[in-house]
Design a protein around this motif. Structure first.
Motif, PDB file in Angstrom:
ATOM      1  N   VAL B   3       0.887  -1.149   0.052  1.00  0.00           N
ATOM      2  CA  VAL B   3      -0.032  -0.183   0.032  1.00  0.00           C
ATOM      3  C   VAL B   3       0.891   1.133   0.068  1.00  0.00           C
ATOM      4  N   ASP B   4       0.718   2.271  -0.857  1.00  0.00           N
ATOM      5  CA  ASP B   4       1.380   3.430  -0.997  1.00  0.00           C
ATOM      6  C   ASP B   4       0.170   4.531  -0.518  1.00  0.00           C
ATOM      7  N   TRP B   5       0.480   4.830   0.749  1.00  0.00           N
ATOM      8  CA  TRP B   5      -0.568   5.550   1.555  1.00  0.00           C
ATOM      9  C   TRP B   5      -0.536   7.005   0.736  1.00  0.00           C
ATOM     10  N   LEU B   6       0.611   7.333   0.459  1.00  0.00           N
ATOM     11  CA  LEU B   6       0.962   8.919  -0.108  1.00  0.00           C
ATOM     12  C   LEU B   6      -0.035   9.074  -1.173  1.00  0.00           C
ATOM     13  N   ARG B   7       0.248   7.983  -2.255  1.00  0.00           N
ATOM     14  CA  ARG B   7      -0.541   8.156  -3.535  1.00  0.00           C
ATOM     15  C   ARG B   7      -1.573   7.519  -3.495  1.00  0.00           C
ATOM     16  N   GLN B   8      -2.178   6.647  -2.449  1.00  0.00           N
ATOM     17  CA  GLN B   8      -3.567   6.080  -2.421  1.00  0.00           C
ATOM     18  C   GLN B   8      -3.484   5.036  -3.445  1.00  0.00           C
ATOM     19  N   GLU B   9      -2.296   4.157  -3.517  1.00  0.00           N
ATOM     20  CA  GLU B   9      -2.268   3.107  -4.678  1.00  0.00           C
ATOM     21  C   GLU B   9      -2.182   1.771  -3.825  1.00  0.00           C
TER      22      GLU B   9
END
Lengths: 170, 190
Positions: B3-9
């Motif tokens: 999960v890439d929280w910054l980019r919501q991916e």
């Protein structure tokens, strides 16, 4: 929102809180090193986060290749004996360079920088960054096992429909 | 899964496994050639002089945002040649699902079986098994003249009753069906 990491096989999925700490560490590295791109990824080829000028760089392909690079050189280390893996890999180009180093056993740090930046400085700053990131990974291992609820039922159902429509399902 | 929280991916990893020259790379090549370019990245292939996969092939497939969250699927092929075993071990780590591309041709069953056994062995090393890892079988090369019957392939390889697809990867037959059913398995496990 307080999240914790969960286990997926043997891999840790970072919590949102820890994730933002990592972003800050990478942003500091980017600024202090005057590099173009800083990337923190796992050895399985997942980019955990990255910063810098990535508009013209396919970050996912770069990460997959960096992980492949590490696995290949780890084999080279074993072949020559006495080494488990190399601590860093350096690729020097005519205008741009890549510095790759491992962060613990499971993660890597990649820095893209141009010829005007001294390699010695990159090495020192990378080492400091590794120490900070390693501390976070250790911290993470002590955390609980609560699931990161990024994927809820609605997301699952809508993605399922999108898959069918994109790949010819019913 | 990552999960890439910054980019919501959210990123999932699917690994194509199977005997050498079975058609794993052909699957990715077809997906790359026929998927809308806005939905996929560039295909990365690391081949030997003889056009055999050396480390891996890699292709990223992305879908539209759902409630602000972007799903991505990373597809890897693992070299079939046994002397590239180190790549297999590394690339299987962190996989969310496996596509086992079996060669339907008569005379390839031993290689199908030994590669499947190798997959199980590598999964066990990462505390998983063929029973816990989501996987899909693809019986490839169904257009060739001397292939095993489907019932024979099923009896030999599909002992866990996983989803299966007949395919001719170079022509795209069964390629997207395999991918879709694998992605659904990933989703069901998240």
């Amino acid at each position: 929102m307080e999240m914790s990491q969960r286990r997926n096989g043997k891999r840790l999925v970072f919590s949102e809180r820890t994730y933002h700490k990592i972003v800050q560490i990478l942003s500091d590295l980017l600024k202090n090193s005057q590099s173009q791109v800083c990337l923190f990824a796992d050895m399985n080829g997942y980019p955990i986060t990255y910063c810098g000028n990535t508009e013209t760089i396919d970050i996912f392909n770069l990460t997959a290749l960096a992980a492949g690079d590490f696995s290949a050189t780890a084999e080279m280390a074993k072949i020559i004996g006495g080494e488990d893996r190399f601590r860093f890999i350096y690729h020097e180009g005519t205008s741009q360079n890549i510095y790759l180093c491992n962060v613990g056993e499971s993660y890597l740090l990649l820095i893209v920088f141009d010829r005007n930046v001294a390699l010695g400085m990159i090495r020192i700053l990378a080492q400091r960054t590794i120490e900070k990131l390693s501390a976070l990974i250790e911290e993470l291992k002590k955390e609980g096992e609560n699931a990161a609820r990024f994927v809820d039922d609605e997301f699952r159902s809508l993605l399922g429909r999108q898959l069918d429509s994109a790949f010819g399902g019913r | 899964m990552h999960v890439d929280w910054l980019r919501q991916e959210i990123i999932f990893k699917i690994v194509y496994y199977g005997p050498g020259l079975g058609g794993k790379t052909s699957n990715l090549e077809y997906i790359h050639a026929h998927l809308d370019p806005t939905m996929r990245g560039e295909l990365v292939t690391l081949k030997t002089k003889e056009e055999r996969t050396l480390y891996f092939d890699f292709l990223q497939v992305e879908l539209g945002r759902i409630n602000g969250k972007k799903p991505r699927f990373h597809l890897y092929t693992i070299p079939g040649q046994i002397h590239y075993g180190f790549s297999r071990k590394i690339l299987l780590k962190g996989a969310d699902a496996v596509v086992f591309v079996a060669d339907s041709q008569r005379g390839r069953m031993d290689e199908n079986l030994s590669t499947l056994a190798d997959l199980e062995k590598k999964l066990i090393r990462q505390e998983q098994t063929l029973g816990t890892m989501p996987w899909v079988l693809q019986y490839n090369k169904r257009d060739l003249p001397d292939v095993e019957r489907l019932s024979f392939l099923q009896s030999k390889l599909n002992f866990l009753d996983v989803p299966y697809h007949e395919a001719v990867a170079v022509k795209g037959i069964g390629v997207f069906e395999t991918l879709r059913s694998t992605m659904h398995l990933v989703l069901a496990k998240v």
